[in-house]
Each structure stands twice: as C-alpha cells, then as structure tokens.
Scaffold this motif. Structure first.
Motif, PDB file in Angstrom:
ATOM      1  N   GLU A 268       0.822  -1.213   0.000  1.00  0.00           N
ATOM      2  CA  GLU A 268       0.000   0.000   0.000  1.00  0.00           C
ATOM      3  C   GLU A 268       0.857   1.265   0.000  1.00  0.00           C
ATOM      4  O   GLU A 268       0.428   2.308  -0.500  1.00  0.00           O
ATOM      5  N   LYS A 269       2.062   1.181   0.546  1.00  0.00           N
ATOM      6  CA  LYS A 269       2.947   2.346   0.489  1.00  0.00           C
ATOM      7  C   LYS A 269       3.252   2.729  -0.959  1.00  0.00           C
ATOM      8  O   LYS A 269       3.373   3.913  -1.290  1.00  0.00           O
ATOM      9  N   LEU A 270       3.386   1.727  -1.810  1.00  0.00           N
ATOM     10  CA  LEU A 270       3.676   2.015  -3.212  1.00  0.00           C
ATOM     11  C   LEU A 270       2.426   2.443  -3.968  1.00  0.00           C
ATOM     12  O   LEU A 270       2.520   3.173  -4.948  1.00  0.00           O
ATOM     13  N   VAL A 271       1.258   1.990  -3.508  1.00  0.00           N
ATOM     14  CA  VAL A 271       0.006   2.500  -4.075  1.00  0.00           C
ATOM     15  C   VAL A 271      -0.066   4.008  -3.852  1.00  0.00           C
ATOM     16  O   VAL A 271      -0.402   4.777  -4.758  1.00  0.00           O
ATOM     17  N   ARG A 272       0.284   4.418  -2.639  1.00  0.00           N
ATOM     18  CA  ARG A 272       0.255   5.857  -2.329  1.00  0.00           C
ATOM     19  C   ARG A 272       1.352   6.603  -3.089  1.00  0.00           C
ATOM     20  O   ARG A 272       1.145   7.720  -3.565  1.00  0.00           O
ATOM     21  N   LYS A 273       2.522   5.979  -3.194  1.00  0.00           N
ATOM     22  CA  LYS A 273       3.639   6.631  -3.870  1.00  0.00           C
ATOM     23  C   LYS A 273       3.300   6.954  -5.320  1.00  0.00           C
ATOM     24  O   LYS A 273       3.594   8.059  -5.804  1.00  0.00           O
ATOM     25  N   TYR A 274       2.668   6.016  -6.016  1.00  0.00           N
ATOM     26  CA  TYR A 274       2.375   6.206  -7.432  1.00  0.00           C
ATOM     27  C   TYR A 274       0.954   6.707  -7.684  1.00  0.00           C
ATOM     28  O   TYR A 274       0.578   6.921  -8.825  1.00  0.00           O
ATOM     29  N   ASN A 275       0.196   6.891  -6.594  1.00  0.00           N
ATOM     30  CA  ASN A 275      -1.186   7.364  -6.723  1.00  0.00           C
ATOM     31  C   ASN A 275      -1.991   6.475  -7.677  1.00  0.00           C
ATOM     32  O   ASN A 275      -2.725   6.955  -8.542  1.00  0.00           O
ATOM     33  N   TRP A 276      -1.835   5.173  -7.510  1.00  0.00           N
ATOM     34  CA  TRP A 276      -2.536   4.206  -8.346  1.00  0.00           C
ATOM     35  C   TRP A 276      -3.920   3.903  -7.797  1.00  0.00           C
ATOM     36  O   TRP A 276      -4.167   4.011  -6.590  1.00  0.00           O
ATOM     37  N   VAL A 277      -4.806   3.538  -8.690  1.00  0.00           N
ATOM     38  CA  VAL A 277      -6.107   2.993  -8.301  1.00  0.00           C
ATOM     39  C   VAL A 277      -6.034   1.487  -8.547  1.00  0.00           C
ATOM     40  O   VAL A 277      -5.871   1.050  -9.681  1.00  0.00           O
ATOM     41  N   VAL A 278      -6.110   0.716  -7.485  1.00  0.00           N
ATOM     42  CA  VAL A 278      -5.944  -0.731  -7.594  1.00  0.00           C
ATOM     43  C   VAL A 278      -7.190  -1.431  -7.060  1.00  0.00           C
ATOM     44  O   VAL A 278      -7.916  -0.881  -6.229  1.00  0.00           O
TER      45      VAL A 278
END
Length: 318
Positions: A268-278
């Motif tokens: 989830e840290k990388l979800v936030r880093k890249y501002n992805w919608v997963v």
C-alpha cells in the motif's frame, strides 16, 4: 453527527437501579447508532461498483520499472512474484470454470514461453493440478535458466505432461497436431509485458492456431503478440479471458473479454507513492474479477470521485 442532550432529574429523586438502567439504555442506544452507521457505510461501499476504465493502467516501462523496484529495493524475489502470479492465474481459471462453464473445464493446455510469463504459466499448471484439473504443458524451447528448469521439475513430479515445441535438432512439432487434442482451455503464457513485436517464426504459427482454435483461451498478463500499449493493433487473436498481473497494461483498455487482475503483491505504500487505483481483493483470494469490483486508491485521489472510509477511498461508479 448530532448529539441530543437530555436533562435528567436530580440524583436524589432517582433510585440507584433506575440510574443504572438509564446508563445501560444510553450505552445500548449509542452502540446501536454507531452500528447502524457502520452498517450503512459498509452497505454503501458494496453498492459502489466501478467500470474497468476507473482502474490504473500501466505503460510498458512503468510495469518493467515497478518489477525492478520490487526486487532491487524492497526485497521481493522473482520466485515470490512468480508464485503469487501463478496462483492468481489458477484461481482465476477456477472462477471462470465455475461461473461461465458449469465446472466443465478439465483438460487444460498451458503454452509457456521461456521468460517470466512462461514461468507464471508453469506455476499455474502446478496449482491447477492441485485443484483437480488435468493440465498439460507446451514449452516453446529448452532453456538453461535454473529457475525455469526447477519449475519444470515441480510440474513433472506432479505428473504434468511436458512437451517442447522446438526440438533439439531445431525442428518444431506440428502445431495442428498439438492442438488437435480436445483441450477445454488454453492458457496463453507465451509472451509477457516485455514483448516487442512482430512475432517471428515459428511462434507465429502458435498464434495462428490461437485464432482458429475453438477452445476457450485465457491470456496471462496480456494476450501474446499484442502491443503492450496499443493493444491488438495487428488484429491477432482475441482471448475470451485475460488476467492482468499487478495492474492492467494500457493495451487492454478496450479488451472485450472477461478481465481479471492478479498478482496480489503491491504494498500500500507504493500505491500511495504512485497514486494508483488498484482493485481491493476479497478475503484470501489472489484475483479480482473486474466486473463490479471495489477499488481503493491513495489519500491523494480526487475527492470528487471517492468516498473516504477511514483513510481508504472507495471509487464511485462513473
């Protein structure tokens, strides 16, 4: 929220039992109110579905860089990623079988290339055997890669038949004869997101059979031969199913088949880093069926498209 202040009689006029009863009633009422609120939020979240257009799609270099970052910076190994990816493929096959084929799919051919995408297919074959399916494997050619050969041995010890398309003398098997067997499903793990066309001989013969074959086809990550960003620009075969790994690639934006996402390993840290919608996975499942799934994204997501549920945002249907 609104709080109602109730004036109570002086303590001297209340019995201890009456006061205790009032306290208990207020506690029950408060718990019931909060319980109903959270039930409403949970119910509303279940109602909010999303179209495939709402999920993040990756360009070829983004997908390559992300895999590289996972392994070089965050301690993941290719074995770990491949195992999780292959398991998600097997679970997606099982879901498709139960929901679209009344559990009639049994005989499965895994067509595996010599790269990581092919490794995902080999892992999927092993899990499918454990799920009581009957997989067979067609590998494009022999390789000296230690990991790939280990995966082959894990399939062989599970009595999964393995054939090689290109023989030791450079000749190749008759494609029509290979696909003449009555397979219920073909898993296409020939090329992955690193592929750049055009498809050369003799592999193009396999894709020609994909186009003609009547069996159901499930492609791993992206249909083999498709442009990772432009999609089916060369009018190659259209698989009935595709399971994207990590996130869908740009070339699948207009995919018309049944679409899954697997590879449940994005921190989830990388979800936030890249501002992805997963997609949000349910329970212990390793795949998400994109039709009507819930999605979450980072706190930086557009407030107009989301509802904040305790730091996690559920994307509204457009």
């Amino acid at each position: 929220f609104f709080f109602l202040m109730i004036r109570r009689p002086p303590r001297s006029t209340q019995s201890r039992s009456s006061a205790a009863s009032d306290v208990y009633k207020r506690q029950v009422s408060t718990q019931s109110t909060w319980g109903n609120i959270f039930k409403q939020i949970k119910f509303s979240a279940k109602l909010m579905e999303t179209s495939k257009a709402s999920i993040s799609y990756l360009k070829q270099k983004e997908a390559q860089d992300f895999d590289k970052e996972l392994m070089e910076t965050h301690g993941f190994t290719i074995e770990t990623l491949m195992e999780l990816a292959g398991l998600s493929v097997a679970q997606a096959v099982h879901h498709a079988n139960q929901n679209y084929h009344e559990s009639q799919l049994k005989n499965i051919l895994v067509v595996a290339g010599p790269g990581n995408n092919g490794g995902d297919g080999l892992v999927a074959a092993r899990h499918l055997k454990m799920f009581q399916y009957y997989p067979s494997i067609l590998i494009t050619k022999k390789t000296d890669k230690e990991l790939f050969n280990k995966l082959i041995r894990t399939c062989e010890i599970n009595d999964i038949p393995v054939k090689y398309f290109i023989q030791d003398d450079g000749s190749h098997l008759d494609v029509n004869q290979i696909f003449s067997d009555p397979y219920d499903l073909i898993i296409d793990s020939l090329f992955g997101f690193s592929f750049k066309g055009p498809v050369k001989e003799p592999y193009s013969k396999i894709l020609e059979i994909f186009m003609k074959h009547q069996s159901q086809i499930l492609s791993v990550d992206i249909p083999s031969g498709w442009d990772v960003e432009k999609g089916n620009s060369d009018n190659i075969f259209e698989p009935q199913y595709c399971i994207s790994l990590t996130l869908p690639k740009e070339g699948l934006r207009n995919f018309k088949g049944v679409h899954y996402v697997g590879g449940r390993f994005i921190p989830e840290k990388l979800v936030r880093k890249y501002n992805w919608v997963v997609p949000e996975y349910e329970g212990s499942q390793q795949y998400v069926h994109l039709k009507g799934c819930l999605l979450y994204t980072s706190d930086a997501a557009d407030d107009l498209l989301c509802v904040d549920l305790g730091g996690r945002r559920i994307i509204k249907k457009k």
